[in-house]
Design a protein around this motif. Structure first.
Motif, short mmCIF file in Angstrom:
data_model
loop_
_atom_site.label_atom_id
_atom_site.label_comp_id
_atom_site.label_asym_id
_atom_site.label_seq_id
_atom_site.Cartn_x
_atom_site.Cartn_y
_atom_site.Cartn_z
N SER A 183 11.18 6.41 -6.31
CA SER A 183 10.21 7.41 -6.76
C SER A 183 8.87 6.73 -7.02
O SER A 183 8.83 5.66 -7.64
N PHE A 184 7.81 7.36 -6.57
CA PHE A 184 6.47 6.79 -6.71
C PHE A 184 5.95 7.04 -8.12
O PHE A 184 5.82 8.19 -8.54
N GLY A 185 5.63 5.97 -8.83
CA GLY A 185 5.12 6.09 -10.18
C GLY A 185 3.72 5.58 -10.37
O GLY A 185 3.24 5.49 -11.49
N GLY A 186 3.04 5.24 -9.29
CA GLY A 186 1.66 4.78 -9.40
C GLY A 186 1.55 3.34 -9.86
O GLY A 186 2.48 2.53 -9.73
N PHE A 187 0.41 3.02 -10.44
CA PHE A 187 0.09 1.63 -10.76
C PHE A 187 1.15 0.96 -11.64
O PHE A 187 1.42 -0.23 -11.50
N GLN B 185 0.81 -1.21 0.00
CA GLN B 185 0.00 0.00 0.00
C GLN B 185 0.85 1.27 0.00
O GLN B 185 2.02 1.24 0.38
N PRO B 186 0.25 2.41 -0.43
CA PRO B 186 1.01 3.65 -0.56
C PRO B 186 0.79 4.67 0.55
O PRO B 186 1.29 5.79 0.45
N TYR B 187 0.04 4.33 1.59
CA TYR B 187 -0.37 5.33 2.57
C TYR B 187 0.38 5.26 3.89
O TYR B 187 0.09 6.01 4.81
N GLY B 188 1.34 4.35 4.00
CA GLY B 188 2.09 4.20 5.24
C GLY B 188 1.69 2.94 5.97
O GLY B 188 0.53 2.75 6.32
N SER B 189 2.66 2.08 6.21
CA SER B 189 2.36 0.79 6.84
C SER B 189 1.88 0.96 8.27
O SER B 189 1.26 0.04 8.83
N ARG B 190 2.15 2.08 8.89
CA ARG B 190 1.67 2.29 10.26
C ARG B 190 0.14 2.37 10.30
O ARG B 190 -0.48 2.01 11.31
N ILE B 191 -0.47 2.84 9.21
CA ILE B 191 -1.93 2.89 9.14
C ILE B 191 -2.50 1.52 8.83
O ILE B 191 -3.51 1.10 9.39
N GLY C 190 -3.15 -16.89 13.71
CA GLY C 190 -2.19 -17.84 13.14
C GLY C 190 -1.66 -17.47 11.77
O GLY C 190 -1.39 -18.36 10.96
N PHE C 191 -1.47 -16.18 11.52
CA PHE C 191 -0.93 -15.73 10.25
C PHE C 191 0.28 -14.83 10.45
O PHE C 191 0.38 -14.12 11.47
N LEU C 192 1.16 -14.84 9.48
CA LEU C 192 2.19 -13.83 9.36
C LEU C 192 1.60 -12.73 8.48
O LEU C 192 1.27 -12.96 7.31
N VAL C 193 1.45 -11.52 9.01
CA VAL C 193 0.87 -10.40 8.27
C VAL C 193 2.00 -9.45 7.87
O VAL C 193 2.75 -8.98 8.74
N VAL C 194 2.12 -9.20 6.59
CA VAL C 194 3.17 -8.33 6.05
C VAL C 194 2.51 -7.13 5.38
O VAL C 194 1.75 -7.29 4.42
N VAL C 195 2.78 -5.94 5.90
CA VAL C 195 2.27 -4.70 5.30
C VAL C 195 3.47 -3.92 4.78
O VAL C 195 4.33 -3.50 5.56
N GLN C 196 3.50 -3.73 3.47
CA GLN C 196 4.67 -3.11 2.82
C GLN C 196 4.33 -1.74 2.26
O GLN C 196 3.26 -1.54 1.68
N ASP C 197 5.25 -0.79 2.45
CA ASP C 197 5.16 0.50 1.77
C ASP C 197 5.65 0.32 0.34
O ASP C 197 6.77 -0.15 0.12
N VAL C 198 4.82 0.68 -0.64
CA VAL C 198 5.24 0.53 -2.03
C VAL C 198 6.35 1.53 -2.34
O VAL C 198 6.62 2.48 -1.60
N ARG C 199 6.99 1.32 -3.44
CA ARG C 199 8.09 2.16 -3.90
C ARG C 199 7.71 3.65 -3.87
O ARG C 199 6.68 4.07 -4.40
N GLY C 200 8.58 4.43 -3.21
CA GLY C 200 8.38 5.87 -3.21
C GLY C 200 7.34 6.38 -2.24
O GLY C 200 7.00 7.57 -2.26
#
Length: 534
Positions: free
Chosen positions: A82-86, A43-49, A65-75
């Motif tokens: 640099s953030f380039g969107g989709f 996601q692009p809005y910040g993994s803290r959210i 019982g899951f491993l949850v991974v929330v990643q900040d996308v590029r940029g």
């Protein structure tokens, strides 16, 4: 180290991509045991959210019982680049999936979750990328024009500007440009963005998707990108979550159809939800889906594979077979007073259209958009006051002699022309309950016509938002027609000299003439194969 509970452990992890860019993630998993199946959100809005505007916090999923991974996308967020969107996501998704599967906390099984932008990141990858075990794209779509920014040839106005400016503010924050961030924020707080938004996007995020979309012509298909998931991904178990008042509903239905065409068996749930306000049971729906497909734990009481919320009867329905939906059409009739006299405009069951009416659109006081899927306050709404305006034509049926079910996508055909080279048709479909004086808006749709074509009498097709609604005996059905829906879409200036947008001194008064002889309101059922999704 993050704060953790006695049941859930949290840590930070980084992925270095082939081009050297580092993507940052936050991981949650049970404090003991493992490894576990992984749930990935990009996601692009910040993994803290972590998309907690609609989803339970990752600690809740991890506690099951899951491993949850929330990643900040590029940029975005804490990730580099640099953030380039989709367009950037396919390659980064491929690399991220391989990385997650080899994490020591992961047992090799992988599911994806997220809505909106996070829904699209579940679907784009190189064709050869191994598919995740399951996906749960919610309120998203693949077509940057029809599913993300336009309807009926008109750009989404307040939604497109608001989202684009949110992304622009995040970029300003990354650059440390406090003045730019504050300028954007204030424009959103006092609604100046409705007029100043394009200039703010051009100044603060000229390379962003939102500004690029506003510069692209909705009528020129070749200017727009449509993303294509790997076919093998569409064949895997897929849970699709949508809302009747979500602007991306057409995109979700498109995914449903694409998955079925690829040989998949997607589960579709469309509920009483807008983009940011969901029904509470979605969390359990999501959990049960992941438990079944990642932990081999089918629910003790299986939920229906697909279901539609009936927005008038307030209960869940199965998706009707096409032959189970009664085929009804309606003609529109008026003796010229449908804008003034609510008894003049008629919606005639299985009848021919007749007569005509003129609508005068004054850009100084454009008809407001209320509720629905593109309004500033989306959802169900009583449009009684709007229908009383003299620039709104209403066509109302007689009381129904028996209950009917409206299940599918409404389509209105009518002959329309204007005295200026540009006009909009803004349509609402409503129920007038037998025991109340309200006008319950059920669905809305829009069509923009620009250039000399607007001066020519022609049949116009307006597709409305799909719906599932039962009308009781004694209820009445209404079609309302206006020439504006501000600020859901920009105001049509009546010519090509200035762009559609906030009213200006260059906007012209437009007289819209409706000839009703060939008018028809009809309904395409969900499973009919006739839904208009692009």
């Amino acid at each position: 180290m993050f704060a953790e509970t006695n049941r859930v452990h949290c840590r930070h992890a980084a992925l270095t991509l082939p081009d050297g860019v580092v993507l940052q993630s936050r991981l949650w998993h049970p404090s003991h045991g493992g490894p576990w199946p992984a749930l990935l959100m990009r996601q692009p809005y910040g993994s803290r959210i972590a998309s907690t505007v609609t989803y339970a916090h990752p600690t809740w999923l991890a506690s099951h019982g899951f491993l949850v991974v929330v990643q900040d996308v590029r940029g975005q967020g804490e990730s580099e680049g640099s953030f380039g969107g989709f367009g950037q996501e396919a390659a980064d998704t491929t690399a991220t999936h391989a990385w997650v599967r080899q994490l020591p906390e992961c047992n090799g099984r992988l599911g994806a979750y997220g809505f909106s932008y996070q829904g699209l990141t579940q679907l784009t990858a190189a064709e050869s990328t191994p598919p995740p075990d399951c996906t749960t794209p919610a309120m998203t779509g693949l077509d940057e024009r029809r599913h993300w920014s336009c309807e009926g040839g008109a750009h989404w106005w307040h939604l497109g500007l608001g989202w684009g400016l949110q992304l622009a503010a995040l970029q300003a924050q990354r650059r440390g440009e406090a003045t730019a961030w504050l300028e954007i924020r204030r424009s959103l707080e006092d609604n100046r963005y409705l007029r100043d938004g394009p200039a703010l996007l051009q100044r603060h995020d000229p390379d962003g998707m939102a500004w690029r979309w506003l510069q692209s012509d909705p009528a020129q298909e070749q200017q727009w990108t449509v993303h294509h998931p790997p076919v093998s991904w569409l064949q895997r178990p897929m849970l699709l979550i949508g809302g009747w008042w979500d602007p991306h509903l057409i995109g979700l239905l498109d995914l449903w159809c694409r998955s079925q065409a690829a040989g998949g068996q997607p589960s579709l749930h469309i509920g009483p939800a807008s983009h940011l306000q969901w029904w509470p049971e979605t969390q359990q729906l999501l959990l049960q889906f992941f438990q079944e497909h990642l932990q081999d734990r089918p629910p003790l009481e299986p939920a229906p594979t697909s279901q539609l919320w009936n927005i008038t009867d307030h209960h869940w329905d199965a998706i009707p077979a096409p032959d189970a939906v009664e085929t009804i059409s309606w003609g529109l009739r008026s003796q010229g007073l449908a804008c003034i006299d609510p008894h003049d405009g008629a919606l005639v069951t299985d009848g021919e259209g007749e007569g005509g009416v003129s609508i005068v659109h004054d850009p100084w006081r454009p008809v407001p958009a209320i509720g629905g899927h593109l309004g500033t306050t989306p959802g169900p709404v009583d449009r009684c006051a709007v229908d009383q305006r003299s620039d709104v034509a209403t066509f109302t049926s007689d009381p129904l002699g028996a209950e009917i079910l409206l299940s599918g996508q409404p389509l209105l055909l009518l002959n329309a022309q204007a005295d200026q080279p540009g006009f909009d048709l803004c349509i609402s479909l409503s129920r007038l309950p037998a025991d109340a004086k309200t006008v319950e808006q059920l669905s809305t749709g829009f069509l923009r016509v620009r250039g000399d074509e607007a001066l020519t009498s022609a049949i116009r097709n307006v597709t409305l938002q799909p719906l599932q609604a039962a009308l009781a005996q004694g209820d009445r059905l209404r079609i309302s027609i206006a020439a504006a829906a501000w600020p859901a879409i920009g105001v049509n200036p009546g010519h090509d000299g200035v762009p559609c947008g906030a009213p200006s001194q260059e906007h012209r008064v437009v007289t819209l003439t409706l000839e009703l002889a060939d008018s028809t309101l009809q309904l395409n059922p969900f499973a009919s194969g006739r839904l208009k999704l692009d």
